[in-house]
Design a protein around this motif. Structure first.
Motif, PDB file in Angstrom:
ATOM      1  N   LYS A   7       0.828  -1.214   0.000  1.00  0.00           N
ATOM      2  CA  LYS A   7       0.000   0.000   0.000  1.00  0.00           C
ATOM      3  C   LYS A   7       0.857   1.258   0.000  1.00  0.00           C
ATOM      4  CE  LYS A   7      -4.059  -1.926   2.387  1.00  0.00           C
ATOM      5  NZ  LYS A   7      -4.852  -1.904   3.637  1.00  0.00           N
ATOM      6  N   ILE A   8       1.917   1.238   0.823  1.00  0.00           N
ATOM      7  CA  ILE A   8       2.824   2.399   0.896  1.00  0.00           C
ATOM      8  C   ILE A   8       3.505   2.619  -0.452  1.00  0.00           C
ATOM      9  CG2 ILE A   8       4.958   3.281   1.943  1.00  0.00           C
ATOM     10  CD1 ILE A   8       4.047   1.828   4.546  1.00  0.00           C
ATOM     11  N   LYS A   9       4.000   1.513  -1.049  1.00  0.00           N
ATOM     12  CA  LYS A   9       4.672   1.611  -2.350  1.00  0.00           C
ATOM     13  C   LYS A   9       3.728   2.151  -3.414  1.00  0.00           C
ATOM     14  CE  LYS A   9       8.412  -1.784  -2.083  1.00  0.00           C
ATOM     15  NZ  LYS A   9       8.937  -3.056  -2.626  1.00  0.00           N
ATOM     16  N   GLN A  10       2.463   1.697  -3.364  1.00  0.00           N
ATOM     17  CA  GLN A  10       1.481   2.159  -4.347  1.00  0.00           C
ATOM     18  C   GLN A  10       1.196   3.649  -4.178  1.00  0.00           C
ATOM     19  OE1 GLN A  10      -2.436   0.358  -4.112  1.00  0.00           O
ATOM     20  NE2 GLN A  10      -2.684   0.481  -6.331  1.00  0.00           N
ATOM     21  N   ARG A  11       1.053   4.087  -2.926  1.00  0.00           N
ATOM     22  CA  ARG A  11       0.810   5.512  -2.666  1.00  0.00           C
ATOM     23  C   ARG A  11       1.995   6.360  -3.126  1.00  0.00           C
ATOM     24  NH1 ARG A  11      -1.960   3.875   2.239  1.00  0.00           N
ATOM     25  NH2 ARG A  11       0.001   4.032   3.407  1.00  0.00           N
ATOM     26  N   GLU A  12       3.217   5.869  -2.851  1.00  0.00           N
ATOM     27  CA  GLU A  12       4.421   6.599  -3.270  1.00  0.00           C
ATOM     28  C   GLU A  12       4.504   6.688  -4.788  1.00  0.00           C
ATOM     29  OE1 GLU A  12       7.586   4.446  -1.460  1.00  0.00           O
ATOM     30  OE2 GLU A  12       7.465   5.547   0.457  1.00  0.00           O
ATOM     31  N   LYS A  13       4.137   5.610  -5.466  1.00  0.00           N
ATOM     32  CA  LYS A  13       4.164   5.597  -6.933  1.00  0.00           C
ATOM     33  C   LYS A  13       3.161   6.596  -7.490  1.00  0.00           C
ATOM     34  CE  LYS A  13       3.631   2.572 -10.941  1.00  0.00           C
ATOM     35  NZ  LYS A  13       3.240   1.222 -11.436  1.00  0.00           N
ATOM     36  N   ILE A  14       1.956   6.601  -6.926  1.00  0.00           N
ATOM     37  CA  ILE A  14       0.916   7.530  -7.379  1.00  0.00           C
ATOM     38  C   ILE A  14       1.358   8.980  -7.147  1.00  0.00           C
ATOM     39  CG2 ILE A  14      -1.434   8.357  -6.917  1.00  0.00           C
ATOM     40  CD1 ILE A  14      -2.153   5.395  -6.310  1.00  0.00           C
ATOM     41  N   HIS A  15       1.936   9.231  -5.967  1.00  0.00           N
ATOM     42  CA  HIS A  15       2.419  10.578  -5.650  1.00  0.00           C
ATOM     43  C   HIS A  15       3.516  11.002  -6.622  1.00  0.00           C
ATOM     44  CE1 HIS A  15       3.536  14.085  -3.302  1.00  0.00           C
ATOM     45  NE2 HIS A  15       4.814  13.683  -3.349  1.00  0.00           N
TER      46      HIS A  15
END
Length: 525
Positions: free
Chosen positions: A41-49
């Motif tokens: 989830k953290i990696k996905q949020r960082e990618k989106i950001h």
């Protein structure tokens, strides 16, 4: 996966004949079994950001370039850019600037000759400067963009003028994006832009204009290895110059503009002595007015033709071209070059498709027909599908000179093509008992560029060997198309692998398909 991709994946997985209760059980199973760890989830949020930040920065850089390019000529003067950047962060900034300039000129050798920087090179230049500073590179880049945005100012009048001119230049690109592989709408958009600017900013001078493109001189090489063919012009010039050719050994300044790579301006043609007049209505000594010839550059700053304008038909006989007009015409040249090479790229993609189908058909007798579509922008941010070519079960091809345009709301039975475009994934369907495999060709951002619509008749799937050959063809076609797109984007000379790739006409695109096929064969041996 995006939402359309996920839906298409599930649609392909369950097939057409599955019952509703089974679909519900599958949905419940996925909801129950799909789990995402906190780390994911953290990696996905960082990618989106990160993606959001990069998109925002790209938008800011494009807006900055447009603001700086107040004359809408499509490029900036490199020394002017350096002069502004030299005040960023004092001595450290100057050191970073010089190192970045050296790297940029190494990457784009033509820069030292032409002294002009394109939007792509401008972005790379700023990224190189930001990379030379210690600390957070993203933060430095943001500070650099903010610094330049406040440094570059323009008057309200200039802003209005450049806004109108930029709209006319965008119309040239739009014509290229919505005309299949037909150049005529682009030529008309160029002439229209010239007329619009003359009416708005040129004191209503009477102008004539033409576009001439370089060709290899195969019929009379003793007159020079290349010639200029006049492919478009204003209506008044059509009877005299359309489809005519100019050789190096004839009078004129066009080849001088080509050799120098710079515009040549003759304010008084009657005093020049080396002007080629196509019209014989008057004696040469009686012709009066101004003549301007501008070279057309490709992304590698090679000249591929000229744009010419004159005021010979202006009754005042004193009309001249002002500096701001000449600068705008350079912008028209840049816009035409982008439009011209966009259509060349689409022609090359189609040539790859033709070559790929020629390879495929002897190996896949179960394929009944293949139709090739290209995606084009439509109204209100929608898109249309342009039917470019149809091939029957014998491999006989019909190329549509006037492409058939498909709108989604008018083609419900062809909705699978639009689903394929939306998801950029393979789509399987049956229309009136005829099974279709719709396969997307991707651009470099994995958006759909075109579609192979493959009909396999009543068969639900191809025999194993035919399926394998189809997959191989599609893989090589995609690789060749990606190479074509990369070359059009990079603004650098391409790497050529096969000797046959040095051929400069459209056959080269077909050779790319065979190059990738050969490279895969070598890897398998």
């Amino acid at each position: 996966l995006t939402l359309p991709q996920f839906v298409q994946l599930m649609d392909n997985f369950v097939g057409e004949d599955i019952s509703l209760p089974t679909v519900k059980r599958l949905t419940a199973f996925i909801k129950r079994e799909y789990k995402q760890t906190e780390e994911e989830k953290i990696k996905q949020r960082e990618k989106i950001h990160r993606m959001s930040h990069m998109a925002q920065r790209k938008h800011l850089l494009e807006a900055l370039f447009e603001k700086w390019d107040s004359k809408a000529c499509g490029s900036l003067d490199l020394e002017e850019v350096i002069a502004v950047l030299s005040t960023f962060k004092g001595h450290k900034g100057k050191e970073a600037l010089m190192e970045a300039k050296e790297e940029l000129c190494s990457r784009y050798p033509q820069l030292s000759k032409v002294g002009k920087i394109t939007p792509k090179a401008f972005q790379i230049f700023l990224e190189l400067i930001a990379s030379k500073f210690t600390g957070n590179e993203d933060e430095t880049m943001d500070n650099l963009v903010s610094f330049l945005t406040t440094s570059v100012e323009q008057s309200h009048i200039k802003s209005l003028q450049s806004s109108a001119r930029r709209k006319w230049l965008q119309d040239i690109q739009k014509a290229a994006e919505t005309s299949g592989t037909n150049m005529e709408p682009v030529y008309k958009a160029v002439i229209k832009a010239l007329y619009q600017d003359m009416e708005a900013h040129g004191n209503n001078k009477t102008i004539s204009a033409y576009i001439a493109l370089l060709e290899e001189n195969q019929l009379s090489p003793e007159q020079g290895q290349v010639l200029l063919r006049y492919v478009a012009c204003t209506a008044d010039n059509a009877p005299y110059i359309l489809n005519r050719v100019l050789h190096r050994d004839m009078k004129g300044i066009s080849f001088a503009a080509i050799d120098q790579g710079k515009p040549i301006y003759v304010p008084r043609v009657q005093h020049h002595g080396n002007i080629h007049f196509w019209s014989s209505d008057d004696h040469e000594e009686e012709k009066k007015g101004s003549l301007l010839v501008l070279p057309l550059h490709d992304a590698h700053w090679r000249v591929f033709g000229v744009l010419g304008l004159d005021t010979l038909r202006d009754q005042s006989h004193t009309s001249i071209f002002l500096t701001h007009e000449i600068t705008f015409y350079e912008g028209v040249c840049h816009a035409f070059s982008k439009a011209f090479h966009h259509i060349c790229m689409r022609e090359n993609v189609l040539q790859v498709a033709v070559t790929a189908l020629d390879w495929l058909y002897p190996r896949t007798p179960s394929i009944h027909a293949v139709t090739i579509y290209l995606v084009e922008p439509g109204a209100d941010k929608n898109y249309t599908l342009c039917k470019m070519m149809t091939t029957d079960n014998t491999g006989q091809k019909e190329i549509h000179k006037s492409p058939i345009v498909l709108l989604r709301e008018e083609n419900l039975l062809r909705d699978y093509l639009f689903k394929c475009t939306d998801s950029s994934e393979v789509t399987l369907t049956s229309v009136y008992g005829e099974h279709h495999i719709a396969v997307p060709l991707h651009d470099l951002s994995r958006q759909t560029l075109g579609i192979f619509d493959i009909s396999i008749g009543e068969h639900k799937k191809l025999p194993p060997q035919e399926q394998k050959d189809l997959q191989k063809m599609l893989k090589m076609a995609q690789a060749a198309c990606s190479e074509i797109l990369q070359r059009s984007l990079e603004e650098r000379e391409p790497t050529q692998v096969l000797e046959a790739e040095h051929v400069t006409n459209m056959r080269h695109a077909g050779i790319l398909f065979h190059r990738f096929m050969l490279q895969e064969l070598r890897e398998c041996v």
